[in-house]
Design a protein around this motif. Structure first.
Motif, PDB file in Angstrom:
ATOM      1  N   CYS A   1     -12.133   7.846   6.458  1.00  0.00           N
ATOM      2  CA  CYS A   1     -12.233   8.099   5.018  1.00  0.00           C
ATOM      3  C   CYS A   1     -13.599   8.630   4.579  1.00  0.00           C
ATOM      4  O   CYS A   1     -13.782   8.960   3.401  1.00  0.00           O
TER       5      CYS A   1
ATOM      6  N   THR B   1       0.814  -1.220   0.000  1.00  0.00           N
ATOM      7  CA  THR B   1       0.000   0.000   0.000  1.00  0.00           C
ATOM      8  C   THR B   1       0.844   1.264   0.000  1.00  0.00           C
ATOM      9  O   THR B   1       0.359   2.335  -0.360  1.00  0.00           O
TER      10      THR B   1
ATOM     11  N   SER C   1      -0.266   4.121   6.203  1.00  0.00           N
ATOM     12  CA  SER C   1      -1.263   3.104   5.859  1.00  0.00           C
ATOM     13  C   SER C   1      -1.244   1.994   6.899  1.00  0.00           C
ATOM     14  O   SER C   1      -0.276   1.825   7.640  1.00  0.00           O
TER      15      SER C   1
ATOM     16  N   GLU D   1      -4.967  12.914   1.710  1.00  0.00           N
ATOM     17  CA  GLU D   1      -5.952  12.247   0.865  1.00  0.00           C
ATOM     18  C   GLU D   1      -6.177  10.876   1.494  1.00  0.00           C
ATOM     19  O   GLU D   1      -5.231  10.097   1.640  1.00  0.00           O
TER      20      GLU D   1
ATOM     21  N   GLN E   1      -8.670  14.503   6.694  1.00  0.00           N
ATOM     22  CA  GLN E   1      -8.841  14.877   5.293  1.00  0.00           C
ATOM     23  C   GLN E   1      -8.406  16.305   4.994  1.00  0.00           C
ATOM     24  O   GLN E   1      -8.203  16.666   3.832  1.00  0.00           O
TER      25      GLN E   1
ATOM     26  N   LEU F   1      -6.514   1.154   5.268  1.00  0.00           N
ATOM     27  CA  LEU F   1      -6.629   2.445   4.598  1.00  0.00           C
ATOM     28  C   LEU F   1      -5.248   2.992   4.264  1.00  0.00           C
ATOM     29  O   LEU F   1      -4.230   2.503   4.746  1.00  0.00           O
ATOM     30  N   ARG F   2      -5.255   4.026   3.427  1.00  0.00           N
ATOM     31  CA  ARG F   2      -4.005   4.708   3.081  1.00  0.00           C
ATOM     32  C   ARG F   2      -4.236   6.219   3.109  1.00  0.00           C
ATOM     33  O   ARG F   2      -5.249   6.708   2.619  1.00  0.00           O
TER      34      ARG F   2
ATOM     35  N   GLU G   1      -8.021   7.102   1.688  1.00  0.00           N
ATOM     36  CA  GLU G   1      -8.609   6.090   0.818  1.00  0.00           C
ATOM     37  C   GLU G   1      -8.779   4.775   1.583  1.00  0.00           C
ATOM     38  O   GLU G   1      -7.811   4.239   2.126  1.00  0.00           O
ATOM     39  N   TYR G   2     -10.019   4.287   1.622  1.00  0.00           N
ATOM     40  CA  TYR G   2     -10.285   2.974   2.210  1.00  0.00           C
ATOM     41  C   TYR G   2      -9.962   1.931   1.141  1.00  0.00           C
ATOM     42  O   TYR G   2     -10.484   1.979   0.034  1.00  0.00           O
ATOM     43  N   LEU G   3      -9.106   0.952   1.485  1.00  0.00           N
ATOM     44  CA  LEU G   3      -8.603   0.017   0.486  1.00  0.00           C
ATOM     45  C   LEU G   3      -9.320  -1.327   0.465  1.00  0.00           C
ATOM     46  O   LEU G   3      -9.827  -1.752  -0.556  1.00  0.00           O
TER      47      LEU G   3
END
Length: 282
Positions: free
Chosen positions: A160, A46, A148, A180, A176, A203-204, A182-184
């Motif tokens: 996220c 990630t 992450s 940025e 946020q 997440l990342r 992002e849920y992975l």
């Protein structure tokens, strides 16, 4: 850099202490050891490893994620509070010599490890301190371009989440504003020893470069936290403790509830309040 994958002895799901090669998961530390190699490899992937060459893993346990981080062209450090895990890592991961830090991540001054250098943070985070880890990353964001790892799914989703949703809150806005998010992917309980009672989520976060908050940071944090402390109320009511003048409180933004504001609107709200805020109370 030569790629190196040390040997790894996965603990038995039924008998975590069946030999001297395993570490007992400790409930008070919130330990749930990941046992799925494929998921560990996915988490290591990630990170982009762009713009930095140092990585800090929080709570490596027996190193199921660590081994995949060591395959990347980066300098891996691990920070672990559990003495038993530290002893295991020292005997099984010789390539980490001098980079295993037996410290509490939340209390330790990471400047002693990284000085002013850029580094990424990654890990399978204990549920009981995961939000505190995020807040520390926010404090150190000038040195952390990427973050992450694995959280309780509910917490990862909240971080996220976008405005307009019930799970959107303090963590969402503050994170946020600077990263940025992002849920992975979702991880089931069955791949842990012992298995937690809930799903986990990976997440990342990637830092926004050349970003300026354009308002007083302490006041921004205070307004976000105060607003969500009474999230069912409009900002006109939840921010009463700031003792703002009536003419300002008639602004349309004060008729909204906090979950309706994105981070940019919270910045604008802070800009409106800033001239009236007492410096000593920020």
């Amino acid at each position: 850099m030569k790629k190196y994958r040390p040997s790894f002895n996965k603990p038995s799901s039924n008998h975590p202490n069946n030999d001297d090669q395993s570490v007992r998961a400790k409930k008070h530390l919130g330990q749930h050891f990941l046992t799925d190699e494929n998921i560990a490899a996915k988490i290591a992937d990630t990170l982009s490893y762009e713009g930095y060459d140092k990585v800090l893993e929080i709570g490596p346990g027996m190193g199921v994620l660590t081994k995949y981080l060591l395959e990347k062209n980066s300098e891996v450090h691990v920070i672990e509070i559990d003495t038993e895990s530290v002893e295991y890592l020292e005997s099984h991961y010789l390539h980490l010599s001098g980079r295993i830090h037996e410290k509490d991540f939340l209390k330790h001054d990471l400047g002693e490890i990284f000085k002013q250098e850029q580094f990424a943070v990654i890990g399978n985070f204990p549920y009981n301190i995961s939000t505190q880890i995020v807040f520390k990353v926010l404090q150190m964001r000038d040195q952390i371009p990427e973050f992450s790892g694995m959280f309780q799914k509910e917490v990862a989703k909240r971080i996220c989440e976008k405005e307009g949703n019930k799970t959107y809150g303090i963590l969402s806005v503050l994170t946020q504003a600077f990263f940025e998010a992002e849920y992975l992917f979702t991880v089931p309980p069955s791949v842990f020893n012992p298995p937690p009672k809930v799903d986990s989520g990976v997440l990342r976060l990637r830092r926004k470069e050349n970003f300026s908050l354009d308002c007083d940071e302490k006041l921004f944090f205070r307004i976000v936290k105060t607003s969500f402390n009474q999230r069912r109320k409009t900002l006109r009511n939840s921010l009463k403790t700031l003792n703002l003048p009536d003419n300002l409180r008639e602004d349309a933004i004060f008729g909204l509830r906090p979950e309706q504001l994105g981070f940019q609107q919270f910045i604008e709200l802070t800009q409106k309040i800033e001239p009236y805020a007492v410096s000593s109370n920020r």
